[in-house]
Design a protein around this motif. Structure first.
Motif, PDB file in Angstrom:
ATOM      1  N   ASN A   1       0.631  -1.052   0.205  1.00 59.63           N
ATOM      2  CA  ASN A   1      -0.034  -0.224   0.415  1.00 59.63           C
ATOM      3  C   ASN A   1       1.205   1.270   0.201  1.00 59.63           C
ATOM      4  OD1 ASN A   1      -0.647   2.250   1.995  1.00 59.63           O
ATOM      5  ND2 ASN A   1      -2.820   1.624   1.166  1.00 59.63           N
TER       6      ASN A   1
ATOM      7  N   TYR B   1       0.505   5.630   0.631  1.00 60.88           N
ATOM      8  CA  TYR B   1      -0.261   6.493   0.796  1.00 60.88           C
ATOM      9  C   TYR B   1       0.805   7.656   1.303  1.00 60.88           C
ATOM     10  CZ  TYR B   1      -2.950   9.077   4.551  1.00 60.88           C
ATOM     11  OH  TYR B   1      -3.237   9.940   5.335  1.00 60.88           O
TER      12      TYR B   1
ATOM     13  N   ARG C   1      -0.375  12.323   1.695  1.00 54.13           N
ATOM     14  CA  ARG C   1      -1.033  13.145   2.440  1.00 54.13           C
ATOM     15  C   ARG C   1      -0.667  14.671   1.960  1.00 54.13           C
ATOM     16  NH1 ARG C   1      -1.688  16.330   7.161  1.00 54.13           N
ATOM     17  NH2 ARG C   1      -3.726  16.714   7.927  1.00 54.13           N
TER      18      ARG C   1
ATOM     19  N   THR D   1      -5.613  13.473   0.442  1.00 53.68           N
ATOM     20  CA  THR D   1      -4.466  12.089   0.711  1.00 53.68           C
ATOM     21  C   THR D   1      -4.994  11.394  -0.652  1.00 53.68           C
ATOM     22  OG1 THR D   1      -6.675  11.316   1.882  1.00 53.68           O
ATOM     23  CG2 THR D   1      -5.312  12.532   2.791  1.00 53.68           C
TER      24      THR D   1
ATOM     25  N   SER E   1      -4.226   6.887  -1.042  1.00 47.33           N
ATOM     26  CA  SER E   1      -3.759   5.576  -0.624  1.00 47.33           C
ATOM     27  C   SER E   1      -3.810   4.448  -2.048  1.00 47.33           C
ATOM     28  CB  SER E   1      -4.952   5.324   0.515  1.00 47.33           C
ATOM     29  OG  SER E   1      -4.842   3.489   1.106  1.00 47.33           O
TER      30      SER E   1
END
Length: 196
Positions: A150, A152, A154, A171, A173
């Motif tokens: 994963n 991610y 932000r 954000t 993901s």
């Protein structure tokens, strides 16, 4: 006659004050209309355009049931600013996770995106092999040929509209699989969120 001049003067003063008040009200109404239509804050959006395996090295230690995995991903991102004003974002970080465990990160330096601009970013995410040594699942995943990861990101920032600073956080993901046999990426699923 003096009374008549005083009345005319008072009438002119009242007329000027009334006109000024009407102009101020019209300007305020116009600014409100612009603030809620043309200059209404919109959400900056992060998109994953492409993700590819840049470097992949795998070795097994069968006696200890351990795997040594070095992986670097090239990630092409874009951040779209749909606002009529610039979006200035702070220093941020892109993370890579394996089964909820942080296994890599790369800084994203602060920058600004002009009104209506889409800014391209290229990020190299490196998986830190030493963080995986204690994870018992990595051996079976690499042996099966598929490692699920994963990423991610932000981006916190501000949009300045009509002199007001509005905070925005965008954000993204992405869950994806790395196929170790042919060094490709598949099963990619991304979610994007923005808060104003």
């Amino acid at each position: 006659m003096d009374v008549e001049k005083a009345n005319r003067s008072r009438d002119r003063t009242c007329c000027c004050i009334g006109t000024t008040i009407c102009i101020i009200i019209a300007i305020v109404i116009l600014m409100l209309i612009l603030a809620f239509t043309v200059f209404k804050p919109k959400r900056p959006v992060i998109s994953y355009n492409n993700m590819s395996v840049k470097d992949l090295d795998v070795s097994f230690d069968i006696t200890k049931f351990k795997v040594y995995l070095n992986l670097t991903l090239d990630v092409d991102l874009s951040v779209k600013n749909p606002n009529k004003a610039g979006f200035k974002y702070s220093d941020s970080t892109a993370f890579i996770n394996y089964r909820g465990q942080l296994v890599g990160e790369v800084p994203i330096p602060a920058d600004q995106i002009s009104a209506g601009e889409t800014k391209a970013m290229n990020v190299s995410l490196t998986l830190l092999a030493d963080r995986l040594l204690s994870n018992s699942d990595i051996y079976s995943d690499v042996k099966s040929g598929v490692v699920s990861l994963n990423s991610y990101i932000r981006l916190p920032g501000k949009v300045k509209i009509l002199g007001f600073k509005i905070h925005a956080v965008s954000t993204s993901s992405c869950d994806f699989s790395v196929y170790t046999s042919n060094r490709t990426i598949g099963d990619q699923s991304c979610q994007y969120k923005t808060k104003l």
